[in-house]
Design a protein around this motif. Structure first.
Motif, PDB file in Angstrom:
ATOM      1  N   ILE A   1       0.834  -1.210   0.000  1.00 23.78           N
ATOM      2  CA  ILE A   1       0.000   0.000   0.000  1.00 23.78           C
ATOM      3  C   ILE A   1       0.864   1.253   0.000  1.00 23.78           C
ATOM      4  CG2 ILE A   1      -1.801   1.277   1.224  1.00 23.78           C
ATOM      5  CD1 ILE A   1      -2.612  -1.378   2.548  1.00 23.78           C
ATOM      6  N   SER A   2       0.530   2.204  -0.864  1.00 25.53           N
ATOM      7  CA  SER A   2       1.164   3.525  -0.846  1.00 25.53           C
ATOM      8  C   SER A   2       0.096   4.600  -0.686  1.00 25.53           C
ATOM      9  CB  SER A   2       1.947   3.782  -2.142  1.00 25.53           C
ATOM     10  OG  SER A   2       1.068   3.957  -3.246  1.00 25.53           O
ATOM     11  N   GLY A   3       0.500   5.740  -0.146  1.00 26.18           N
ATOM     12  CA  GLY A   3      -0.381   6.904  -0.104  1.00 26.18           C
ATOM     13  C   GLY A   3      -1.497   6.859   0.908  1.00 26.18           C
ATOM     14  N   THR A   4      -1.371   6.055   1.966  1.00 26.97           N
ATOM     15  CA  THR A   4      -2.370   6.098   3.035  1.00 26.97           C
ATOM     16  C   THR A   4      -2.473   7.512   3.592  1.00 26.97           C
ATOM     17  OG1 THR A   4      -1.992   3.788   3.647  1.00 26.97           O
ATOM     18  CG2 THR A   4      -2.943   5.215   5.338  1.00 26.97           C
ATOM     19  N   HIS A   5      -1.318   8.154   3.699  1.00 26.67           N
ATOM     20  CA  HIS A   5      -1.265   9.532   4.170  1.00 26.67           C
ATOM     21  C   HIS A   5      -1.003  10.507   3.022  1.00 26.67           C
ATOM     22  CE1 HIS A   5      -0.491   8.370   8.632  1.00 26.67           C
ATOM     23  NE2 HIS A   5      -1.743   8.716   8.454  1.00 26.67           N
TER      24      HIS A   5
ATOM     25  N   ASN B   1      -5.168   7.254  -0.395  1.00 26.45           N
ATOM     26  CA  ASN B   1      -5.766   8.569  -0.142  1.00 26.45           C
ATOM     27  C   ASN B   1      -5.474   9.461  -1.356  1.00 26.45           C
ATOM     28  OD1 ASN B   1      -6.481  11.134   0.702  1.00 26.45           O
ATOM     29  ND2 ASN B   1      -5.041  11.227   2.403  1.00 26.45           N
ATOM     30  N   PRO B   2      -6.255   9.323  -2.426  1.00 23.76           N
ATOM     31  CA  PRO B   2      -5.954  10.076  -3.645  1.00 23.76           C
ATOM     32  C   PRO B   2      -6.130  11.585  -3.491  1.00 23.76           C
ATOM     33  CG  PRO B   2      -8.053   8.926  -3.871  1.00 23.76           C
ATOM     34  CD  PRO B   2      -7.424   8.434  -2.592  1.00 23.76           C
TER      35      PRO B   2
ATOM     36  N   LEU C   1      -1.585  17.458  -1.950  1.00 22.16           N
ATOM     37  CA  LEU C   1      -0.460  17.576  -1.032  1.00 22.16           C
ATOM     38  C   LEU C   1      -0.940  17.806   0.395  1.00 22.16           C
ATOM     39  CD1 LEU C   1       2.126  19.605  -3.151  1.00 22.16           C
ATOM     40  CD2 LEU C   1       1.887  17.127  -2.911  1.00 22.16           C
ATOM     41  N   ARG C   2      -1.816  16.917   0.828  1.00 16.38           N
ATOM     42  CA  ARG C   2      -2.318  16.897   2.200  1.00 16.38           C
ATOM     43  C   ARG C   2      -2.039  15.528   2.784  1.00 16.38           C
ATOM     44  NH1 ARG C   2      -6.769  18.541   5.132  1.00 16.38           N
ATOM     45  NH2 ARG C   2      -5.088  19.616   6.258  1.00 16.38           N
ATOM     46  N   ARG C   3      -1.867  15.476   4.088  1.00 11.05           N
ATOM     47  CA  ARG C   3      -1.687  14.184   4.749  1.00 11.05           C
ATOM     48  C   ARG C   3      -3.034  13.515   4.997  1.00 11.05           C
ATOM     49  NH1 ARG C   3      -0.788  11.883   9.858  1.00 11.05           N
ATOM     50  NH2 ARG C   3       1.015  10.476   9.947  1.00 11.05           N
ATOM     51  N   PHE C   4      -4.074  14.307   5.070  1.00  9.36           N
ATOM     52  CA  PHE C   4      -5.406  13.817   5.393  1.00  9.36           C
ATOM     53  C   PHE C   4      -6.289  13.820   4.152  1.00  9.36           C
ATOM     54  CE2 PHE C   4      -3.622  16.228   9.037  1.00  9.36           C
ATOM     55  CZ  PHE C   4      -3.166  15.116   9.725  1.00  9.36           C
TER      56      PHE C   4
ATOM     57  N   ASN D   1     -12.140  14.756   3.877  1.00 11.22           N
ATOM     58  CA  ASN D   1     -12.892  15.083   5.089  1.00 11.22           C
ATOM     59  C   ASN D   1     -11.978  15.417   6.264  1.00 11.22           C
ATOM     60  OD1 ASN D   1     -15.439  14.559   3.824  1.00 11.22           O
ATOM     61  ND2 ASN D   1     -15.037  12.370   4.037  1.00 11.22           N
ATOM     62  N   ASN D   2     -10.728  15.680   5.964  1.00  6.58           N
ATOM     63  CA  ASN D   2      -9.705  15.955   6.978  1.00  6.58           C
ATOM     64  C   ASN D   2      -9.493  14.773   7.922  1.00  6.58           C
ATOM     65  OD1 ASN D   2      -7.774  17.985   7.893  1.00  6.58           O
ATOM     66  ND2 ASN D   2      -8.904  17.971   9.816  1.00  6.58           N
ATOM     67  N   VAL D   3      -9.772  13.574   7.434  1.00  2.00           N
ATOM     68  CA  VAL D   3      -9.632  12.368   8.251  1.00  2.00           C
ATOM     69  C   VAL D   3      -8.274  11.723   7.983  1.00  2.00           C
ATOM     70  CG1 VAL D   3     -10.495  10.016   8.610  1.00  2.00           C
ATOM     71  CG2 VAL D   3     -12.097  11.941   8.435  1.00  2.00           C
ATOM     72  N   ASP D   4      -7.625  11.306   9.049  1.00  2.03           N
ATOM     73  CA  ASP D   4      -6.394  10.526   8.966  1.00  2.03           C
ATOM     74  C   ASP D   4      -6.793   9.071   8.745  1.00  2.03           C
ATOM     75  OD1 ASP D   4      -4.123   8.950   9.554  1.00  2.03           O
ATOM     76  OD2 ASP D   4      -3.322  10.486  10.902  1.00  2.03           O
ATOM     77  N   LEU D   5      -6.518   8.541   7.550  1.00  3.19           N
ATOM     78  CA  LEU D   5      -6.951   7.187   7.222  1.00  3.19           C
ATOM     79  C   LEU D   5      -6.274   6.128   8.087  1.00  3.19           C
ATOM     80  CD1 LEU D   5      -7.246   7.166   3.316  1.00  3.19           C
ATOM     81  CD2 LEU D   5      -9.022   7.559   5.035  1.00  3.19           C
TER      82      LEU D   5
END
Length: 399
Positions: free
Chosen positions: A42-46, A104-105, A111-114, A117-121
């Motif tokens: 998995i890549s891009g969770t954040h 997290n596309p 260029l956001r970590r979340f 919905n501003n949710v941290d996956l």
């Protein structure tokens, strides 16, 4: 390797908060082989952390091992005609591979970590009853509310005081002097389920990215037949620059040594139990943060975190009879306080001054997680990313 500056789409440059009608997708490559063994990468969770993981995936799909893997289709189709032979050979097939690109596309694009919905996956993969529990719990159980004003500015940092200064470092020194660095880190990374505009917000329901991934895996894998599964979730930002830490849960040290061999110096064994369940407040068995079994590790301080992707998949997709190896690979970049500074500033601008977020703050966040101008760092990421993947792959293949 994916480039943080030269991409034609938003992945490298991150527009402001105007979502428009972006056609954002999670890309999944499924290489079906054994029905009993699966390795998920998995890549891009954040989101913005996706560049290293994406580069590793690209390199894996281009190397000699994978080319031989693709060639297997031709041999298999032409030389196995009888059902009995196919059933016998199925036991010896290579593990099925699942490459999940940009879980997290939205975060990757903007260029956001979340996410949108501003949710941290990586705090969100919970059952409904677990969401109920954490939402009903004390939001200050690790001190998040006590540090709320420092962690989450509530105005644009372009005008945070009459001098236009954020005064981040004096405030950080005060918090560290009062609580200690490890306590501050634990408070920040544990996050919360009560403040939707804050850093490390875990949400109040399973996010769409997770629902889509669950549906794909349940549709394309016969989970009842699976005997062993590896989950390798790639992140960046914590630890010494260019050094990767391998986070494990539910894996015995002797077994980890067997799997990862010469990577023993990289291993971090999570100090929460394998059957960790979301908790709204500390239990009587919880220890003080300073007693963490490895305060120097990049992954220390995570003992009270709920909703990890690797553990959510284990619980919600796979049978309890399936042996699951949940693994996180974390590549170091900047000192932790500087990574947090970039996250804090970007989130404040996203929430309260979105038109001024890009490019100053979005690019600063990207640069905290991805060293685009450092070829040696990139080489280490590719080398170690391939090595750890191959080690876990080989272990599954032997089983």
């Amino acid at each position: 390797e994916n480039d943080g500056n030269d991409n034609d789409n938003d992945n490298g440059n991150g527009n402001d908060n105007d979502d428009g009608n972006d056609d954002l997708t999670i890309d999944i490559a499924l290489l079906s082989r054994s029905q009993t063994k699966v390795l998920i990468h998995i890549s891009g969770t954040h989101g913005v952390e996706g560049f290293p993981g994406s580069a590793i995936q690209t390199s894996l799909l281009q190397n000699d091992t994978m080319r031989a893997y693709f060639d297997f289709d031709h041999d298999f189709d032409h030389h196995h005609h009888h059902q009995e032979e196919e059933e016998e050979d199925a036991e010896r097939l290579l593990p099925t591979l699942v490459f999940v690109h940009a879980l997290n596309p939205y975060g990757f694009s903007k260029l956001r970590r979340f996410n949108e919905n501003n949710v941290d996956l990586n705090r969100n993969f919970l059952f409904p009853h677990e969401f109920d529990k954490v939402k009903a719990g004390d939001p200050n159980h690790v001190g998040y509310v006590d540090m709320m004003d420092f962690i989450n500015p509530t105005q644009s940092l372009e005008c945070s005081n009459r001098f236009g200064w954020d005064l981040f470092f004096p405030r950080a020194l005060y918090v560290i002097a009062r609580h200690g660095f490890h306590k501050m880190k634990q408070c920040i990374v544990t996050g919360n389920y009560h403040f939707p505009k804050s850093l490390f917000y875990g949400g109040d329901k399973l996010e769409q990215s997770h629902a889509l991934l669950k549906d794909f895996l349940l549709t394309h894998l016969d989970t009842e037949k699976l005997e062993v599964v590896g989950i390798l979730d790639v992140h960046s930002g914590l630890g010494k620059s260019g050094f990767d830490t391998i986070g494990l849960v539910g894996v015995r040290p002797e077994e980890a040594s067997e799997i990862f061999g010469n990577s023993e110096d990289h291993l971090h064994f999570a100090d929460y139990p394998e059957d960790h369940e979301a908790s709204g407040e500390e239990s009587s068995s919880d220890h003080d943060s300073d007693s963490d079994n490895d305060n120097d590790s990049a992954l220390s301080g995570y003992d009270k975190v709920a909703g990890f992707v690797r553990e959510g998949l284990k619980k919600q997709v796979f049978s309890s009879n399936t042996k699951v190896y949940p693994v996180t690979q974390e590549f170091g970049t900047l000192p932790g306080i500087l990574v947090f500074k970039a996250m804090r500033a970007e989130n404040a601008m996203y929430q309260y001054d979105p038109k001024n977020r890009h490019p100053k703050y979005s690019h600063a966040l990207r640069d905290a997680f991805y060293f685009d101008k450092n070829p040696e760092w990139k080489k280490k990421v590719i080398s170690r990313g391939q090595e750890v993947f191959n080690q876990l792959y080989s272990h599954l293949n032997r089983m």
